[in-house]
Scaffold this motif. Structure first.
Motif, mmCIF file in Angstrom:
data_model
loop_
_atom_site.group_PDB
_atom_site.id
_atom_site.type_symbol
_atom_site.label_atom_id
_atom_site.label_comp_id
_atom_site.label_asym_id
_atom_site.label_seq_id
_atom_site.Cartn_x
_atom_site.Cartn_y
_atom_site.Cartn_z
ATOM 1 N N ASN A 147 0.805 -1.228 0.000
ATOM 2 C CA ASN A 147 0.000 0.000 0.000
ATOM 3 C C ASN A 147 0.835 1.274 0.000
ATOM 4 O O ASN A 147 0.384 2.324 -0.488
ATOM 5 N N ASP A 148 2.028 1.211 0.566
ATOM 6 C CA ASP A 148 2.871 2.409 0.616
ATOM 7 C C ASP A 148 4.019 2.355 -0.391
ATOM 8 O O ASP A 148 5.008 3.091 -0.262
ATOM 9 N N SER A 149 3.882 1.504 -1.398
ATOM 10 C CA SER A 149 4.957 1.369 -2.388
ATOM 11 C C SER A 149 4.884 2.491 -3.412
ATOM 12 O O SER A 149 3.881 3.208 -3.536
ATOM 13 N N LEU A 150 5.952 2.637 -4.176
ATOM 14 C CA LEU A 150 6.015 3.661 -5.212
ATOM 15 C C LEU A 150 4.952 3.424 -6.280
ATOM 16 O O LEU A 150 4.327 4.375 -6.764
ATOM 17 N N VAL A 151 4.745 2.161 -6.643
ATOM 18 C CA VAL A 151 3.773 1.845 -7.696
ATOM 19 C C VAL A 151 2.381 2.306 -7.308
ATOM 20 O O VAL A 151 1.689 2.996 -8.071
ATOM 21 N N VAL A 152 1.948 1.948 -6.118
ATOM 22 C CA VAL A 152 0.603 2.305 -5.668
ATOM 23 C C VAL A 152 0.470 3.811 -5.496
ATOM 24 O O VAL A 152 -0.550 4.411 -5.872
ATOM 25 N N ASN A 153 1.488 4.451 -4.952
ATOM 26 C CA ASN A 153 1.433 5.904 -4.756
ATOM 27 C C ASN A 153 1.355 6.656 -6.087
ATOM 28 O O ASN A 153 0.629 7.647 -6.213
ATOM 29 N N VAL A 154 2.097 6.191 -7.087
ATOM 30 C CA VAL A 154 2.040 6.832 -8.403
ATOM 31 C C VAL A 154 0.659 6.659 -9.021
ATOM 32 O O VAL A 154 0.093 7.601 -9.603
ATOM 33 N N LEU A 155 0.092 5.456 -8.910
ATOM 34 C CA LEU A 155 -1.251 5.216 -9.452
ATOM 35 C C LEU A 155 -2.291 6.098 -8.762
ATOM 36 O O LEU A 155 -3.251 6.549 -9.394
ATOM 37 N N LYS A 156 -2.104 6.354 -7.485
ATOM 38 C CA LYS A 156 -3.023 7.250 -6.776
ATOM 39 C C LYS A 156 -2.821 8.698 -7.208
ATOM 40 O O LYS A 156 -3.795 9.452 -7.359
ATOM 41 N N ASP A 157 -1.559 9.083 -7.424
ATOM 42 C CA ASP A 157 -1.270 10.469 -7.793
ATOM 43 C C ASP A 157 -1.828 10.822 -9.171
ATOM 44 O O ASP A 157 -2.258 11.957 -9.398
ATOM 45 N N ILE A 158 -1.809 9.855 -10.089
ATOM 46 C CA ILE A 158 -2.291 10.146 -11.445
ATOM 47 C C ILE A 158 -3.783 9.879 -11.585
ATOM 48 O O ILE A 158 -4.345 10.017 -12.676
ATOM 49 N N GLY A 159 -4.434 9.469 -10.497
ATOM 50 C CA GLY A 159 -5.872 9.312 -10.507
ATOM 51 C C GLY A 159 -6.392 7.951 -10.922
ATOM 52 O O GLY A 159 -7.606 7.764 -11.039
ATOM 53 N N VAL A 160 -5.486 7.004 -11.183
ATOM 54 C CA VAL A 160 -5.939 5.660 -11.544
ATOM 55 C C VAL A 160 -6.550 4.960 -10.341
ATOM 56 O O VAL A 160 -7.555 4.249 -10.451
ATOM 57 N N PHE A 161 -5.944 5.137 -9.167
ATOM 58 C CA PHE A 161 -6.425 4.552 -7.921
ATOM 59 C C PHE A 161 -7.052 5.638 -7.051
ATOM 60 O O PHE A 161 -6.622 6.791 -7.067
ATOM 61 N N GLY A 162 -8.067 5.224 -6.272
ATOM 62 C CA GLY A 162 -8.612 6.116 -5.272
ATOM 63 C C GLY A 162 -7.776 6.076 -4.010
ATOM 64 O O GLY A 162 -6.806 5.308 -3.895
#
Length: 304
Positions: A147-162
């Motif tokens: 949950n705190d990985s770079l991949v998940v954080n990037v997906l959240k930043d670009i709006g792919v993930f909530g």
């Protein structure tokens, strides 16, 4: 003067077992002993355990010999979702692995045939995951998808993930892990088959004005079918019984448990040995039936 009696023949001397036959039988004995000791004996023990009944003492983990066929019905009704999920994941992961592996195998075997250095590098990359433990590879992806990985954080930043979205514990994470870990088992058999492909047949198709796609469908794909079938079996069978990837300790979660996780829990934690054994027997029987039907349907009975 010698007289020859036509229509009569001296009875042939009965032949005993040849020396070659006795030597062959002697050489087979170690293999037969190994097969009986490490395959047939555990299988019989597993079947016997699957039919045991709870001990009259009521002690946990204690069971008596019996013919409790109800253990199979209980296993199916109790763990139907996990059974369905296991085969669904196995089919999906196998199809995805095939879609990824075939182009890779084709490029290495056909397009890189005259470039041995490139071919060697690509083959090394395919088998490189085998140099690392299966557990370590899977755990590494858990860290990448945490949950705190770079991949998940990037997906959240670009709006792919909530804000509350996650990857670990989802069906995607489990199927991804299965595909990643078993892709070499799909790629290598297909490569080995395509590497023996006679390219003159492909050139003949081109000379007869067949399009590249038609040449592939009519020549390359049929000739590579044995490799596809072998790779599919080598991928589907172990995925069906896998319990590491879908485990909560790795990429799985409460809603991603597979048959392997159920067997592991019943054997080691719940100590319900008959149910675990019944599930194992049904898993083996189902795979045998499925594989036999699949191989016969695909027209490669010689693989059986």
């Amino acid at each position: 003067m010698a007289f020859v009696a036509f229509g009569s023949q001296a009875p042939a001397k009965e032949q005993g077992p040849s020396k070659t036959g006795r030597v062959a039988l002697f050489l087979l004995l170690p293999g037969l002993f190994y097969l009986a000791l490490f395959f047939i004996t555990p299988l019989v023990s597993l079947i016997i355990t699957s039919l045991k009944a709870p001990s009259a003492t009521g002690a946990i983990g204690r069971y008596d010999l019996g013919l409790e066929f109800g253990n199979y019905a209980y296993a199916v009704t109790q763990y139907a979702p996990q059974i369905f999920r296991s085969f669904s994941f196995a089919v999906l992961a196998t199809v995805i692995a095939l879609a990824i592996s075939y182009p890779i195998a084709y490029f290495i075997a056909v397009k890189s045939r005259n470039r041995p250095l490139l071919k060697g590098i690509l083959l090394t990359l395919v088998v490189a995951p085998f140099f690392i433990s299966f557990l370590l590879r899977t755990f590494a992806w858990k860290q990448i998808f945490s949950n705190d990985s770079l991949v998940v954080n990037v997906l959240k930043d670009i709006g792919v993930f909530g804000a509350d979205s996650y990857i670990i514990g989802t069906n995607f994470a489990v199927v991804f892990g299965l595909v990643y870990n078993f892709i070499p088992f799909m790629t290598l058999p297909i490569y080995a088959n395509l590497d023996r492909l006679d390219l003159s047949l492909v050139e003949a198709g081109s000379d007869l004005y067949a399009s590249p796609s038609k040449t592939f469908r009519k020549i390359t794909l049929p000739l590579s079918l044995p490799g596809v079938i072998s790779g599919t079996l080598l991928t589907f069978i172990p995925i069906s019984g896998d319990y590491v990837v879908a485990s909560r300790d790795f990429l799985g979660g409460p809603d991603t448990a597979m048959i392997g996780n159920v067997v592991e829990a019943n054997f080691l934690r719940i100590q319900d040995y008959p149910t675990a054994s019944a599930i194992s027997v049904m898993l083996m029987a189902t795979i045998v039936v499925f594989v036999s039907a699949y191989v016969r349907r695909s027209g490669t009975d010689d693989l059986l």
